[in-house]
Design a protein around this motif. Structure first.
Motif: not given
Length: 263
Positions: A88-103
């Protein structure tokens, strides 16, 4: 490095000796390498292999969120752990935020594969840039991407979006700083570094864009049909053993994608 600016072709799908040679010939300092359906460890290994004193290759993932018919692509730099497609979009965004990635948002508003203007506006605080020039897109489509970035207050970026070797270096994001390695490139995107979006001109550039656009039709028909229905589990499916079940509860498909059965 003695340069004061850094040219980044911010999204390419191909990487080999010929790609590296062409990028250097065209004055590109860094490539963001994000091939489809390839796991992060493999991307990292290839990026390291082709990085040298003249060219930095930044490992990245273009993650497909949602199901195949309504997917939203996100270009993600600086991941520390793999994230699969088709969650899901929300799950992906949550994971990116946890890893402090650039989106980053590639090809906004394009077909059914991209974030729309309302979606970008709704998630503006979670995004780091919106693509404002993509060689594959037609002129009116690139004009729309620029409007979307302006209306949502997002920094822009440009890329060749090269799926074919000859397109590498047709467009780039030029940062007003010397970015010495992959981490510096990621930081520049994440921190909103000053930049200009640039592309080559003339009939040759227009032709490269048309060739890439035509290739898009092939890529989304027979090639994907073979990949999805005939080739079995993809390495970036949530169900792949490499993810150890971590993303099963946020997968948008039951079992293998080849079953093509939405939950």
């Amino acid at each position: 490095m003695t340069r004061s600016r850094t040219r980044v072709d911010a999204h390419v799908k191909v990487l080999d000796d010929d790609v590296v040679a062409l990028a250097k010939e065209r004055g590109i300092d860094a490539l963001v390498y994000a091939p489809h359906f390839t796991r992060l460890p493999t991307i990292r290994e290839r990026a390291a292999r082709y990085t040298d004193d003249e060219l930095t290759v930044v490992p990245a993932r273009e993650v497909f969120t949602g199901d195949w018919g309504n997917r939203r692509h996100l270009l993600v730099l600086g991941l520390s752990e793999p994230v699969p497609d088709y969650i899901t979009f929300e799950a992906a965004m949550t994971e990116f935020e946890r890893q402090d990635a650039a989106v980053l948002v590639p090809h906004p508003g394009f077909a059914t594969i991209s974030l729309t203007r309302p979606e970008i506006a709704a998630h503006a605080d979670r995004l780091d840039a919106v693509e404002t020039y993509n060689t594959k897109l037609l002129p009116h489509q690139n004009a729309r991407t620029r409007r979307i970035a302006a209306e949502t207050g997002q920094p822009g970026f440009g890329s060749s979006y090269a799926h074919l070797r000859g397109t590498v270096g047709e467009a780039w994001t030029e940062f007003d700083a010397a970015l010495d390695d992959a981490d510096a490139v990621v930081d520049a995107f994440r921190e909103g570094g000053s930049r200009t979006v640039v592309h080559r001109g003339g009939a040759g550039h227009q032709l490269r864009g048309l060739v890439e656009f035509a290739h898009l039709g092939y890529e989304n028909t027979w090639e994907k049909l073979d990949r999805l229905f005939l080739s079995g589990d993809e390495p970036t499916l949530p169900s792949n053993v490499a993810y150890e079940g971590k993303f099963n509860d946020v997968s948008v498909y039951s079992g293998s994608l080849s079953d093509f059965r939405p939950k």
